[in-house]
Enzyme design. Structure first.
Site, PDB file in Angstrom:
ATOM      1  N   ASP A 213      -6.467  -6.955   4.185  1.00  0.00           N
ATOM      2  CA  ASP A 213      -7.597  -6.279   3.543  1.00  0.00           C
ATOM      3  C   ASP A 213      -8.485  -7.313   2.860  1.00  0.00           C
ATOM      4  O   ASP A 213      -9.710  -7.325   3.031  1.00  0.00           O
ATOM      5  CB  ASP A 213      -7.069  -5.273   2.519  1.00  0.00           C
ATOM      6  CG  ASP A 213      -8.188  -4.563   1.791  1.00  0.00           C
ATOM      7  OD1 ASP A 213      -9.145  -4.147   2.468  1.00  0.00           O
ATOM      8  OD2 ASP A 213      -8.117  -4.449   0.554  1.00  0.00           O
TER       9      ASP A 213
ATOM     10  N   ASP B 103      -3.123 -18.139   0.115  1.00  0.00           N
ATOM     11  CA  ASP B 103      -4.086 -18.823  -0.760  1.00  0.00           C
ATOM     12  C   ASP B 103      -4.802 -19.929   0.016  1.00  0.00           C
ATOM     13  O   ASP B 103      -6.032 -20.056  -0.006  1.00  0.00           O
ATOM     14  CB  ASP B 103      -3.417 -19.347  -2.044  1.00  0.00           C
ATOM     15  CG  ASP B 103      -2.082 -20.040  -1.799  1.00  0.00           C
ATOM     16  OD1 ASP B 103      -1.599 -20.041  -0.651  1.00  0.00           O
ATOM     17  OD2 ASP B 103      -1.522 -20.603  -2.759  1.00  0.00           O
TER      18      ASP B 103
ATOM     19  N   ASP C  69     -12.485  -9.033   4.251  1.00  0.00           N
ATOM     20  CA  ASP C  69     -13.750  -8.977   3.499  1.00  0.00           C
ATOM     21  C   ASP C  69     -14.300 -10.391   3.325  1.00  0.00           C
ATOM     22  O   ASP C  69     -15.501 -10.636   3.468  1.00  0.00           O
ATOM     23  CB  ASP C  69     -13.541  -8.361   2.105  1.00  0.00           C
ATOM     24  CG  ASP C  69     -13.800  -6.857   2.089  1.00  0.00           C
ATOM     25  OD1 ASP C  69     -13.484  -6.209   3.111  1.00  0.00           O
ATOM     26  OD2 ASP C  69     -14.285  -6.344   1.069  1.00  0.00           O
TER      27      ASP C  69
ATOM     28  N   LYS D  23       2.892 -15.279   2.265  1.00  0.00           N
ATOM     29  CA  LYS D  23       3.144 -15.992   1.005  1.00  0.00           C
ATOM     30  C   LYS D  23       4.656 -16.248   0.970  1.00  0.00           C
ATOM     31  O   LYS D  23       5.367 -15.831   0.049  1.00  0.00           O
ATOM     32  CB  LYS D  23       2.654 -15.119  -0.167  1.00  0.00           C
ATOM     33  CG  LYS D  23       2.652 -15.810  -1.524  1.00  0.00           C
ATOM     34  CD  LYS D  23       1.573 -16.878  -1.700  1.00  0.00           C
ATOM     35  CE  LYS D  23       1.792 -17.638  -2.993  1.00  0.00           C
ATOM     36  NZ  LYS D  23       0.928 -18.829  -3.131  1.00  0.00           N
TER      37      LYS D  23
ATOM     38  N   TYR E  42       0.831  -1.209   0.000  1.00  0.00           N
ATOM     39  CA  TYR E  42       0.000   0.000   0.000  1.00  0.00           C
ATOM     40  C   TYR E  42       0.868   1.262   0.000  1.00  0.00           C
ATOM     41  O   TYR E  42       0.479   2.271  -0.558  1.00  0.00           O
ATOM     42  CB  TYR E  42      -0.882   0.039   1.251  1.00  0.00           C
ATOM     43  CG  TYR E  42      -2.229  -0.621   1.116  1.00  0.00           C
ATOM     44  CD1 TYR E  42      -2.338  -1.954   0.740  1.00  0.00           C
ATOM     45  CD2 TYR E  42      -3.395   0.088   1.384  1.00  0.00           C
ATOM     46  CE1 TYR E  42      -3.578  -2.560   0.639  1.00  0.00           C
ATOM     47  CE2 TYR E  42      -4.635  -0.513   1.283  1.00  0.00           C
ATOM     48  CZ  TYR E  42      -4.723  -1.835   0.909  1.00  0.00           C
ATOM     49  OH  TYR E  42      -5.952  -2.438   0.813  1.00  0.00           O
TER      50      TYR E  42
END
Ligand code: IPM
Ligand code: MN
Length: 372
Positions: free
Chosen positions: A245, A221, A249, A189, A142
């Site tokens: 983020d 994942d 959700d 990851k 970000y």
């Protein structure tokens, strides 16, 4: 307690949901003898319209001079499909997080018993889910250097993390786990990204100072699959900015609506409280937006100031509204259209009239008289 609260309602449904939290905080102040002062300031698209800047200096100054910030939502469709827009509403929120040093974003995810059927996931999978996501908020992709070549054919975003940035949020996650189910899952990851390998190393070293907490690792994942396959395996999830983020959700599906998920963004000095949902422009002004995420963010604000009884009162009121189906259309079991304002009225009323707890709230607490 006296608290100065900066209110940044922002865009879309931000103002209407924030209005309900303020109402609820007023009720708490009255019931528990506190004094809360609210000062409003613009942020996001509305601030761009007014001043050209998504985070005007006066808004930032107000936040820095307040005890806490209550944030609504940010974003406007007029910027979404315009990649060449010179300023964007989201920059206001990102700059605010950075300037205020709000490095840890805490997002609780819970399956409410009364809403199990509302989730598209199977009841036996989600019943009892209680997760706290610790999302790093001021680093990573970000905030890393962003580049585009002159021809506009090549672009990059740098994902950069330092040991210190990882350690400060990891400490908070481990401390939280100590008073929960004592498990931290680091989501990364590390099979591909160097920054993730640094996270693993730093977190593994730091875990030695928390011998009572179990540390587990999952690739992002796999974690996104596990989250809907078997969410009960998680206690505290610790992760970097963008993974946090995305998975938060996704996790909102467990609760039945993203309109339920609150969050706290904290740093060493300041704290901001905001729903995790966006500005939902399609719903703006229609009275259909769920105010509960914002109201539960207000409860997190109270917890931040150790007003636990007060926060509990809000949570009980919210649970009662869910139980009685006094909910906006995203959750309403009978397909009724109870408005944003009415849900707020009910929760306010529940707090102001705790003695009525056993009465028939459905009939008497929808903005009508509480005198029966
Ligand atoms: C959130 C939002 C923000 C983010 C946007 C609005 C910049 O999606 O708070 O989750 O990506 O952090
Ligand atoms: Mn998000």
């Amino acid at each position: 307690m006296k608290l100065n609260i900066a209110v940044l309602p922002g865009d879309g449904i931000g103002p209407e949901v924030t209005k309900q939290s303020i109402k609820v905080l007023h009720a708490i102040a009255m019931e528990f003898n506190h004094t809360f002062y609210f000062s409003h300031a613009p942020v996001g698209a509305i601030a761009i319209d007014e001043t050209g800047d998504p985070l005007p200096q006066e808004t930032l100054d107000l936040c820095k001079n307040s005890d806490a910030i209550l944030f609504g939502a940010i974003g406007d469709p007029k910027y979404d499909n315009d990649p060449s827009a010179p300023v964007r509403p989201e920059q206001g929120l990102l700059k605010l997080r950075k300037e205020m040093g709000l490095f840890a974003n805490i997002r609780p995810v819970k399956a409410y018993d009364t809403l199990l059927e509302q989730s598209p996931l199977k009841v036996d999978r989600i019943q009892g889910t209680d997760i706290s996501i610790y999302r790093e908020l001021t680093g990573g992709i970000y905030f890393g250097e962003k580049k585009r070549n002159e021809e506009g054919t090549e672009a990059s975003d740098l994902c950069l993390y330092t040991k210190e940035e990882i350690e400060r949020i990891a400490h908070l996650a481990f401390k939280a786990a100590q008073s929960r189910k004592k498990k931290v899952t680091l989501v990364d990851k590390a099979n591909v990204l160097e920054s993730s390998r640094l996270w693993r190393k730093v977190v593994t070293d730091l875990a030695k100072s928390y011998p009572d907490v179990e540390l587990d690792f999952l690739f992002v994942d796999n974690a996104s699959m596990q989250l809907i396959l078997n969410p009960k395996q998680f206690d505290v999830i610790l992760t970097e900015n963008m993974f946090g983020d995305i998975i938060s959700d996704e996790a909102s599906v467990i609760g039945g609506s993203i309109g339920l998920l609150a969050s706290a963004s904290v740093g060493n000095q300041f704290a901001l409280f905001e729903p995790i949902h966006g500005s939902y422009p399609q719903a703006k002004g229609k009275g259909i937006a769920n105010p509960i995420a914002s109201i539960l963010s207000a409860a997190m604000l109270l917890e931040h100031f150790t007003l636990f009884e007060e926060a509990e009162m809000i949570k009980t009121a919210v649970e009662k509204s869910l139980e009685l189906d006094i909910t906006t259309p995203d959750l309403n079991k009978l397909g009724k259209t109870i408005s944003t304002e009415k849900v707020g009225d009910f929760i306010e009323d529940f707090i102001l009239h705790p003695e009525d707890t056993n009465r028939n709230f459905t009939n008497i607490h929808l903005g009508q008289s509480t005198i029966i």
